[in-house]
Design an enzyme around this catalytic site. Structure first.
Site, PDB file in Angstrom:
ATOM      1  CD  GLU A 250      19.899  30.138  25.319  1.00  0.00           C
ATOM      2  OE1 GLU A 250      20.938  29.856  25.954  1.00  0.00           O
ATOM      3  OE2 GLU A 250      19.839  30.139  24.080  1.00  0.00           O
ATOM      4  NE  ARG A 254      23.200  30.947  27.334  1.00  0.00           N
ATOM      5  CZ  ARG A 254      23.594  31.912  26.529  1.00  0.00           C
ATOM      6  NH1 ARG A 254      24.397  32.849  26.974  1.00  0.00           N
ATOM      7  NH2 ARG A 254      23.183  31.974  25.275  1.00  0.00           N
ATOM      8  CG  ASP A 383      21.277  23.276  17.366  1.00  0.00           C
ATOM      9  OD1 ASP A 383      20.172  23.312  17.938  1.00  0.00           O
ATOM     10  OD2 ASP A 383      22.165  24.137  17.569  1.00  0.00           O
ATOM     11  CD  GLU A 518      28.123  26.232  18.107  1.00  0.00           C
ATOM     12  OE1 GLU A 518      27.308  26.446  19.032  1.00  0.00           O
ATOM     13  OE2 GLU A 518      28.755  27.148  17.521  1.00  0.00           O
ATOM     14  CB  THR A 607      24.046  21.786  24.323  1.00  0.00           C
ATOM     15  OG1 THR A 607      24.266  22.205  22.978  1.00  0.00           O
ATOM     16  CG2 THR A 607      23.112  22.758  25.032  1.00  0.00           C
TER      17      THR A 607
END
Length: 618
Positions: A250, A254, A383, A518, A607
Site C-alpha cells: 500500500e 500510494r 489481481d 476499477e 495500480t
C-alpha cells in the site's frame, strides 16, 4: 601391660621448585578446568550447554544485520581524514559519486527539458564491464545484472501540460473533486483518510495518504491552488522518520507511486527527493531468506516482518510493487531497487504450483513457495499480479520476454478455467476455481481486466484480447446498472441457470461499495483505445450515481453499505484515498476529448493510477 607405641612414617621425595614460580601451562589449565567441569552436576552442565547453544544461534541469526550496520558506521572517507561516516552521509556521498550531482534542479512547473549532466561524473554501470554492488552488498558480475537503468542525468522529464478547455462532464468531475478536497482540507488535513459523516479523520500510517494520492490528480485537473497548498504540506510537514509500521504494497503504490508520478508530471525535484526517502526506507522488507518481501516495514527503525498471524504474503502484494521500484532505480541510477523487485518476478516465473499460468493467492516468505494451493482468482490477493506482468513489459520497452510469456499464459488460463456466461443476458464473467470446483463469484476488483486486456491489444497483442475486453466491460457496467442505486457491490455472484431474474445476484455481506475505481479505469481504456462514446455514457451514469448516493453535503464522499437500497444506502463514514487518487482521475480522463492527455504511448499507470513513463526502446 601394654607394649610401647610404635611410630610409622611415610617418606616422599619432592623435586626442587622455586616457590615463587607458578606453573600456568596449558595442560595445567585444561586439567583444572576439566576438574571444575566434572564437579558440576549433570543438570548444571546441561543448562550451561543449552545456554551456549542458544547464544550461538542468536549470534548466527543477528550477524548479517549487525555486520551491515557496523560496515555502514565504520565506512571512512578520505576527504574526512578517515573518520567514521554516518550511514546517511555515506549513502549521500555514494549517490553523489554515482550521479555527479547532489540533487536535481529546483525548478518547478512542467518544463520540457532534460536534466543537465555535470562534468567529471564517475558512473559505474553494468555496461562498463565492472562489477556492480547489489543492495545486499554482494558483488555481482556485470553479465548477471539486469540491464542497468540510465542515470538521473539521462532521464527526460515527461511533463503533462495543464488541460485547456474542459468538457461539461470534466467540469462536473472537477467540482466533485473540489467538494471532496474541501471536506478533507477542513476535517482531515494532513491525515490519512476523511470520515465525512462524523467530520473527522482516520489514520492508517499517519502519512497523509489522501493528500499524496491526490497530488497528480490535481495537476492533471489543472487545480493549481489546491496543488500548491498540498505541495507546501509535503515540503514542510511530510516526514518518513516515524516509528510506524506500514504495509509495503500500500505504501509503495500510494506514497512512492504518488510521489514519482507527480515528479514525472511536474519536474519538481521535491517529489523525487521524498520518493527516494520512502523508497530506501521500504527496502528492509526484502531482507528475507527467500527474497520474497515481508508485508510490513517499520520505516523509522528499518525493520520488517510478516503479518502477526502468518509468515505468508499475498501474491498480489509482492508482485505489484515492481513498476515503482524500477522507476526509482531509473531516476537515481541505483540498481538496488530494481534488482530487489526483479528477483521476485524471476522467482515467481520459475515457481511450481501454478495452474495454466494462474497463481495461488499466497506465498511463504521463508521458503519462497506458494501456499494454500488449489485456489485461483483474479480478485483480491492475486489481481494486480496479472496487471503488472503486462505493464512491466510495456514499461521496459517490451524487451522482457518472461513477463510477456507469463501474462499470455495467464490469459489463456483465464479463458480455459475461469470464463463463463451468465443467464439470461449471457454476460461474460470471470469466476474462481477452488480445488477444481468452479464458483460464479466475481469481485469488483476483477473489473481492472477489461482495461488491461485492451491496453495489451493496443501494444500489439492478439486482437481477441480486445474482443474479450469489450465483453467483460459490458459485464462490469451491468454490475452497476442492475442495482437500485446504480452502484456496484464489492462482490457479485452470477446466475448460471436459465430462469427468470437478474444475471447478477448479491449476497447480504457483499452489498457495500467502497468508491472503487476499477470499472471507471477500464471504461477510460476502452474509450481511449476504441473511440466508442458509449463508454463515456456508461461512465456518466456511474458518476451521477456516486453524486446522488455518496456525496456528503458538508464535504467529501462516503462509501456505503447497501447498493440495493436507494432509500437507505447506509453510509459507512469513510472516503478512501483512492477515490481522489484513482476514481475521479479516471472519470476526468474518460470524459476528455484530448487523447494526448497522459498519453498511453508515453505513460503506464501503476495500480493506484499514478502515471510512470515508458522507457525508450533505444
Amino acid at each position: 601391660m601394654f607394649p610401647p607405641a610404635r611410630k610409622e612414617f611415610i617418606s616422599l621425595t619432592l623435586p626442587e621448585q622455586d616457590p615463587r614460580s607458578y606453573n600456568n601451562n596449558k595442560s595445567w589449565r585444561k586439567q583444572s578446568c576439566w576438574r571444575k567441569w566434572k564437579q558440576l552436576s549433570r543438570l548444571q552442565r546441561s543448562l550451561i550447554l543449552l545456554l551456549v547453544a542458544f547464544l550461538l544461534i542468536c549470534g548466527i541469526a543477528t550477524y548479517p544485520n549487525l555486520s551491515e550496520q557496523w560496515k555502514a558506521l565504520t565506512e571512512t572517507s578520505p576527504e574526512e581524514g578517515g573518520r567514521p561516516v554516518a550511514p546517511r552521509k555515506a549513502e549521500k556521498r555514494l549517490e553523489v559519486e554515482r550521479t555527479g550531482s547532489r540533487q536535481l534542479g529546483k525548478k518547478r512547473g512542467p518544463p520540457s527539458l532534460k536534466l543537465q549532466k555535470k562534468e567529471n561524473v564517475s558512473e559505474v554501470q553494468a555496461g562498463d564491464g565492472l562489477p556492480v554492488h547489489s543492495w545486499r552488498g554482494a558483488m555481482i558480475e556485470a553479465d548477471q545484472v539486469t540491464e542497468a537503468p540510465p542515470s538521473a542525468a539521462e532521464i527526460e522529464v515527461v511533463p503533462v501540460q495543464v488541460p485547456g478547455k474542459l468538457t461539461d462532464r470534466q467540469m462536473a468531475v472537477t467540482e466533485a473533486f473540489r467538494h471532496a478536497w474541501g471536506g478533507y482540507k477542513e476535517f482531515a488535513w494532513g491525515h490519512d483518510e476523511l470520515k465525512p459523516i462524523s467530520k473527522s479523520y482516520s489514520e492508517w500510517f499517519g502519512l497523509g495518504l489522501t493528500l499524496i494520492d491526490a497530488l497528480d490528480t490535481m495537476w492533471i485537473l489543472g487545480l493549481k491552488e489546491e496543488f500548491e497548498e498540498a505541495r507546501r504540506w509535503v515540503s514542510t510537514e511530510l516526514s518518513f522518520a516515524k516509528n510506524v509500521d506500514v504495509n509495503l504494497f500500500e505504501s509503495t503504490i500510494r506514497i512512492l507511486g504518488g510521489l514519482l508520478g507527480t515528479f514525472h508530471l511536474t519536474g519538481d525535484s521535491l517529489f523525487l527527493e521524498k520518493a527516494k526517502d520512502i523508497g530506501s526506507r521500504l527496502m528492509p522488507a526484502f531482507n528475507t531468506p527467500s527474497k520474497i518481501p515481508y508485508s510490513d516495514v517499520n520505516i523509522g527503525r528499518g525493520t520488517a516482518h510478516p503479518p502477526r498471524w502468518t509468515s505468508d504474503s499475498t501474491v498480489a502484494e509482492v508482485t505489484s510493487i515492481q513498476l515503482e521500484f524500477r522507476d526509482l532505480s531509473r531516476l537515481t541510477g541505483d540498481m538496488k531497487y530494481q534488482m530487489a523487485v526483479d528477483d521476485v518476478m524471476k522467482h515467481i516465473h520459475s515457481l511450481g504450483g501454478k495452474h495454466d499460468g494462474l497463481v495461488p493467492m499466497f506465498i511463504n516468505t521463508n521458503n519462497g513457495q506458494f501456499s494454500h494451493l488449489g485456489v485461483f482468482t483474479l480478485g483480491a490477493r492475486a489481481d494486480s499480479y496479472y496487471e503488472y506482468l503486462l505493464k512491466q513489459w510495456i514499461q521496459g520497452g517490451k524487451k522482457e520476454s518472461e513477463l510477456l510469456e507469463d501474462y499470455l499464459q495467464a490469459i489463456e488460463g483465464v479463458k480455459k478455467n475461469l470464463l463463463r456466461k451468465s443467464e439470461p443476458k449471457k454476460l461474460t464473467f470471470v469466476g474462481e476455481l477452488a480445488h477444481n470446483n468452479f464458483s460464479p463469484k466475481m469481485d469488483h476488483l476483477v473489473c481492472f481486466l477489461p482495461g488491461t486486456l485492451a491496453l495489451g491489444a493496443h501494444h500489439g497483442l492478439a486482437p481477441d484480447h480486445m474482443e474479450l475486453a469489450k465483453a467483460l466491460m459490458e459485464t462490469c457496467y451491468q454490475m452497476y446498472a442492475q442495482t437500485e442505486t446504480g452502484l456496484s457491490p464489492e462482490i457479485v455472484h452470477f446466475n448460471l441457470f436459465p430462469r427468470q431474474g437478474k444475471d447478477v445476484e448479491i449476497k447480504p455481506a457483499d452489498k457495500h461499495n467502497l468508491l472503487r475505481p476499477e470499472t471507471v479505469e477500464s471504461l477510460f481504456y476502452l474509450h481511449r483505445l476504441t473511440g466508442d462514446k458509449k463508454y463515456q455514457d456508461w461512465g456518466w451514469h456511474i458518476f451521477n450515481s456516486f453524486i446522488k448516493y455518496t456525496k456528503v453535503s458538508s464535504g467529501g464522499f462516503t462509501s456505503i453499505n447497501n447498493v440495493d437500497s436507494a432509500s437507505n444506502p447506509d453510509p459507512r463514514d469513510k472516503m478512501e484515498s483512492f477515490f481522489l487518487g484513482e476514481t475521479l482521475k479516471y472519470f476526468f480522463l474518460l470524459f476528455s476529448e484530448d487523447f494526448s492527455l497522459v498519453d498511453l504511448d508515453r505513460f503506464v499507470f501503476n495500480t493506484e493510477a499514478h502515471p510512470l513513463p515508458i522507457w525508450p526502446t533505444a
